[in-house]
Write a protein that holds these residues in place. Structure first.
Motif, PDB file in Angstrom:
ATOM      1  N   LEU A  13      31.379  37.449  42.984  1.00  0.00           N
ATOM      2  CA  LEU A  13      31.587  38.395  41.772  1.00  0.00           C
ATOM      3  C   LEU A  13      32.621  39.376  42.141  1.00  0.00           C
ATOM      4  O   LEU A  13      32.277  40.305  43.155  1.00  0.00           O
ATOM      5  CB  LEU A  13      30.196  38.910  41.100  1.00  0.00           C
ATOM      6  CG  LEU A  13      29.295  38.054  40.936  1.00  0.00           C
ATOM      7  CD1 LEU A  13      28.025  38.724  40.442  1.00  0.00           C
ATOM      8  CD2 LEU A  13      29.598  36.941  39.984  1.00  0.00           C
ATOM      9  N   TYR A  14      33.639  39.510  41.668  1.00  0.00           N
ATOM     10  CA  TYR A  14      34.912  40.425  41.877  1.00  0.00           C
ATOM     11  C   TYR A  14      35.217  41.485  40.942  1.00  0.00           C
ATOM     12  O   TYR A  14      35.759  40.892  39.905  1.00  0.00           O
ATOM     13  CB  TYR A  14      36.058  39.454  42.049  1.00  0.00           C
ATOM     14  CG  TYR A  14      37.033  40.089  43.214  1.00  0.00           C
ATOM     15  CD1 TYR A  14      37.052  41.302  43.387  1.00  0.00           C
ATOM     16  CD2 TYR A  14      38.225  39.179  43.434  1.00  0.00           C
ATOM     17  CE1 TYR A  14      38.241  41.834  44.273  1.00  0.00           C
ATOM     18  CE2 TYR A  14      39.077  39.733  44.144  1.00  0.00           C
ATOM     19  CZ  TYR A  14      39.172  40.959  44.688  1.00  0.00           C
ATOM     20  OH  TYR A  14      40.330  41.283  45.151  1.00  0.00           O
ATOM     21  N   LEU A  15      34.902  42.701  41.280  1.00  0.00           N
ATOM     22  CA  LEU A  15      35.468  43.899  40.425  1.00  0.00           C
ATOM     23  C   LEU A  15      36.681  44.245  40.836  1.00  0.00           C
ATOM     24  O   LEU A  15      36.927  44.608  42.158  1.00  0.00           O
ATOM     25  CB  LEU A  15      34.407  44.982  40.466  1.00  0.00           C
ATOM     26  CG  LEU A  15      34.688  46.253  39.592  1.00  0.00           C
ATOM     27  CD1 LEU A  15      34.625  45.884  38.315  1.00  0.00           C
ATOM     28  CD2 LEU A  15      33.676  47.193  40.171  1.00  0.00           C
ATOM     29  N   CYS A  16      37.925  44.192  40.148  1.00  0.00           N
ATOM     30  CA  CYS A  16      39.314  44.423  40.356  1.00  0.00           C
ATOM     31  C   CYS A  16      40.040  45.052  39.278  1.00  0.00           C
ATOM     32  O   CYS A  16      39.563  44.851  38.190  1.00  0.00           O
ATOM     33  CB  CYS A  16      39.828  43.206  41.366  1.00  0.00           C
ATOM     34  SG  CYS A  16      39.942  41.654  40.329  1.00  0.00           S
ATOM     35  N   SER A  18      43.037  45.096  36.340  1.00  0.00           N
ATOM     36  CA  SER A  18      43.389  43.700  35.478  1.00  0.00           C
ATOM     37  C   SER A  18      44.564  43.172  35.958  1.00  0.00           C
ATOM     38  O   SER A  18      44.865  41.988  35.868  1.00  0.00           O
ATOM     39  CB  SER A  18      43.216  44.136  33.970  1.00  0.00           C
ATOM     40  OG  SER A  18      44.165  45.517  33.898  1.00  0.00           O
ATOM     41  N   PHE A  19      45.458  44.052  36.511  1.00  0.00           N
ATOM     42  CA  PHE A  19      46.864  43.393  36.750  1.00  0.00           C
ATOM     43  C   PHE A  19      46.622  42.660  38.012  1.00  0.00           C
ATOM     44  O   PHE A  19      47.579  41.726  38.057  1.00  0.00           O
ATOM     45  CB  PHE A  19      47.810  44.715  36.908  1.00  0.00           C
ATOM     46  CG  PHE A  19      47.645  45.444  38.198  1.00  0.00           C
ATOM     47  CD1 PHE A  19      48.467  45.006  39.353  1.00  0.00           C
ATOM     48  CD2 PHE A  19      47.161  46.620  38.252  1.00  0.00           C
ATOM     49  CE1 PHE A  19      48.030  45.738  40.722  1.00  0.00           C
ATOM     50  CE2 PHE A  19      47.024  47.489  39.450  1.00  0.00           C
ATOM     51  CZ  PHE A  19      47.515  46.916  40.448  1.00  0.00           C
ATOM     52  N   PHE A  20      45.847  42.999  38.841  1.00  0.00           N
ATOM     53  CA  PHE A  20      45.492  41.905  40.029  1.00  0.00           C
ATOM     54  C   PHE A  20      44.976  40.725  39.759  1.00  0.00           C
ATOM     55  O   PHE A  20      45.460  39.474  40.361  1.00  0.00           O
ATOM     56  CB  PHE A  20      44.445  42.785  40.962  1.00  0.00           C
ATOM     57  CG  PHE A  20      44.297  42.009  42.297  1.00  0.00           C
ATOM     58  CD1 PHE A  20      45.095  42.255  43.640  1.00  0.00           C
ATOM     59  CD2 PHE A  20      43.270  41.044  42.430  1.00  0.00           C
ATOM     60  CE1 PHE A  20      44.924  41.542  44.636  1.00  0.00           C
ATOM     61  CE2 PHE A  20      43.159  40.067  43.454  1.00  0.00           C
ATOM     62  CZ  PHE A  20      43.839  40.294  44.880  1.00  0.00           C
ATOM     63  N   ILE A  21      44.366  40.678  38.639  1.00  0.00           N
ATOM     64  CA  ILE A  21      43.497  39.358  38.201  1.00  0.00           C
ATOM     65  C   ILE A  21      44.852  38.546  37.761  1.00  0.00           C
ATOM     66  O   ILE A  21      44.881  37.551  37.834  1.00  0.00           O
ATOM     67  CB  ILE A  21      42.432  39.735  37.354  1.00  0.00           C
ATOM     68  CG1 ILE A  21      41.354  40.548  37.830  1.00  0.00           C
ATOM     69  CG2 ILE A  21      42.274  38.430  36.483  1.00  0.00           C
ATOM     70  CD1 ILE A  21      40.281  40.669  36.581  1.00  0.00           C
ATOM     71  N   PHE A  42      36.056  40.518  37.203  1.00  0.00           N
ATOM     72  CA  PHE A  42      35.438  41.565  36.191  1.00  0.00           C
ATOM     73  C   PHE A  42      36.421  43.013  36.404  1.00  0.00           C
ATOM     74  O   PHE A  42      36.963  43.002  37.612  1.00  0.00           O
ATOM     75  CB  PHE A  42      34.102  42.007  36.720  1.00  0.00           C
ATOM     76  CG  PHE A  42      33.240  41.019  36.499  1.00  0.00           C
ATOM     77  CD1 PHE A  42      32.239  41.015  35.293  1.00  0.00           C
ATOM     78  CD2 PHE A  42      32.779  40.090  37.514  1.00  0.00           C
ATOM     79  CE1 PHE A  42      31.405  39.854  35.399  1.00  0.00           C
ATOM     80  CE2 PHE A  42      31.911  39.126  37.525  1.00  0.00           C
ATOM     81  CZ  PHE A  42      31.202  38.996  36.536  1.00  0.00           C
ATOM     82  N   SER A  43      36.901  43.385  35.236  1.00  0.00           N
ATOM     83  CA  SER A  43      37.765  44.354  35.169  1.00  0.00           C
ATOM     84  C   SER A  43      36.890  45.727  34.573  1.00  0.00           C
ATOM     85  O   SER A  43      37.362  46.810  34.906  1.00  0.00           O
ATOM     86  CB  SER A  43      38.889  44.279  34.563  1.00  0.00           C
ATOM     87  OG  SER A  43      38.443  43.923  33.110  1.00  0.00           O
ATOM     88  N   GLU A  44      35.618  45.709  34.222  1.00  0.00           N
ATOM     89  CA  GLU A  44      34.732  46.529  33.681  1.00  0.00           C
ATOM     90  C   GLU A  44      33.434  46.645  34.524  1.00  0.00           C
ATOM     91  O   GLU A  44      32.747  45.672  34.750  1.00  0.00           O
ATOM     92  CB  GLU A  44      34.407  46.296  32.390  1.00  0.00           C
ATOM     93  CG  GLU A  44      35.598  46.248  31.365  1.00  0.00           C
ATOM     94  CD  GLU A  44      36.248  47.583  31.063  1.00  0.00           C
ATOM     95  OE1 GLU A  44      35.493  48.462  31.072  1.00  0.00           O
ATOM     96  OE2 GLU A  44      37.337  47.657  30.680  1.00  0.00           O
TER      97      GLU A  44
END
Length: 437
Positions: A13-16, A18-21, A42-44
């Motif tokens: 589970l990766y929180l990062c 949005s532009f990286f995603i 996840f970005s939120e």
């Protein structure tokens, strides 16, 4: 294609940001899938926290700290920067986290201290290549598993170690009294750890050299000097004589604690050396050792073994027609088909490419054929969607050999591989030798 939801053993589970995603998601997923895990992005923060709280599997939780500068503290807050303290306070307790940070952040020791004191499993500094990040995450998955028991042979009499404490740490202890035959005992048991007291080393200083120069010596095995009397000169001499470490025996359970730490590192090294990263199964190195162990046990208990070599039929055509990614999915589906049918003492290995090996414990050749043939039928029943409305089924061929008719791991493989060749020549999608009518 078949659904990929259950193809991968683990999840990140990766929180990062949005532009990286957007820029890295496809490449990062491709690397992760090769290592048998999936990534959910996840970005939120709220969505990430909810997913962590709901997780019941063996997942890793990764946080890119640059998200702090691009995330509102909550929906009602107009601030654009979330403070580190707020982030750490919102993370669900009872879990450990992997933090990614910039080189500027990494240069601040107090920040590192705060992270490692806040349920930090590991941290990494960016920029970090996707393949390197995936490899490090895979290593963390390996370290999170308890792994197999570690075997320890020690010179001395029973009772010189706290066997019960070591058993709790999954360390199996064997005692041996005679230094001059220790190398024979090690050859027989193939232990992971060898413990030699300083008094025995003083009497026979070639103990470690004799064991290590054996061409069949396990590269992961550690030979440890147990030092009951402090002596720096003796310790330096022992290290020069081939010992891997010197452990002081200070009493109060310290020796057992040190052995438990060494055993944990050995487990990880054995998994990294002996496991196929794409499937989590034994590789050639791991299979060889495990099969040799199984042959020793079968000899002691007078049990038969069946050794099978499996090869997916026309696998090059599968790769050339639908791509290597689809070929990887076929391999994983075969793993999922085979693994649940293995007994507690059976072995399953991805020997290389599309070739697999199974070893059935306490199983004759006559008993092995219907077991392996049933697996062939089950795999052949799996429908793979190669295009909308276009489903295909694939097959494998197999060859069998038996212990004790073939005495060694190498003899078993050569015979089973010859039977596999016969199965291919006879038309594929079959197991040889077939039972007599």
């Amino acid at each position: 294609m078949t659904s990929e939801a259950s193809l991968y053993r683990h999840t990140v589970l990766y929180l990062c940001q949005s532009f990286f995603i957007k820029d890295n998601r496809a490449e990062l997923l491709l690397h992760a899938h090769k290592y048998d895990f999936d990534i959910r992005f996840f970005s939120e923060l709220a969505q990430f926290v909810a997913a962590v709280e709901a997780d019941r599997g063996n997942s890793l939780f990764v946080i890119d700290l640059d998200t702090l500068h691009n995330m509102q503290a909550d929906l009602q807050d107009a601030r654009k920067t979330l403070m580190l303290g707020e982030l750490l306070a919102r993370l669900p307790p009872g879990h450990s986290y992997v933090y990614l940070q910039s080189s500027r952040q990494g240069s601040r020791f107090l920040l590192q201290q705060r992270l490692v004191d806040s349920h930090c499993l590991a941290y990494a500094e960016k920029p970090i290549a996707n393949d390197v990040l995936v490899d490090k995450l895979f290593n963390l998955f390996v370290q999170s598993k308890r792994g197999d028991a570690v075997t320890l042979v020690t010179l001395g009499l029973p009772g010189s170690l706290d066997d019960a404490t070591l058993r709790d740490q999954r360390i199996d202890v064997s005692y041996h009294a005679d230094p001059s035959t220790l190398h024979l005992r090690v050859k027989e048991l193939q232990p992971d750890l060898v413990l030699i007291p300083d008094s025995d080393y003083l009497r026979v200083d070639a103990l470690a050299r004799v064991m290590q120069k054996n061409i069949e010596a396990d590269p992961v095995r550690e030979i440890v000097l147990l030092q009951r009397r402090p002596d720096d000169a003796l310790a330096r001499r022992a290290l020069g004589d081939g010992f891997d470490a010197v452990l002081p025996d200070t009493g109060s359970g310290m020796l057992e604690a040190q052995l438990a730490n060494r055993a944990a590192k050995i487990r990880v090294n054995k998994d990294l050396i002996g496991k196929d990263r794409a499937t989590g199964l034994l590789n050639k190195v791991g299979l060889r050792r495990k099969t040799q162990d199984l042959i020793r046990q079968a000899t002691l208990e007078d049990k038969p073994l069946a050794f099978g070599v499996i090869d997916i039929d026309k696998f090059k055509t599968i790769n050339d027609t639908w791509g290597h990614h689809f070929g990887d999915i076929v391999i994983k589906r075969l793993c999922l088909c085979l693994a649940p049918q293995m007994g507690e003492r059976d072995l399953l290995s991805r020997f290389g490419g599309e070739e697999f090996v199974v070893v059935f414990w306490d199983c004759t050749l006559a008993q092995a054929w219907p077991r392996l043939d049933a697996l062939r039928t089950a795999f052949g029943a799996i429908a793979f969607q190669v295009a909308p409305g276009d489903q295909r089924r694939f097959s494998f061929s197999g060859g069998l050999a038996a212990f004790p008719a073939q005495r060694s791991e190498n003899e078993l493989f050569v015979q089973a591989d010859a039977m596999l060749y016969t199965a291919k020549q006879d038309g594929r999608n079959r197991i040889c030798p077939a039972p007599r009518a």
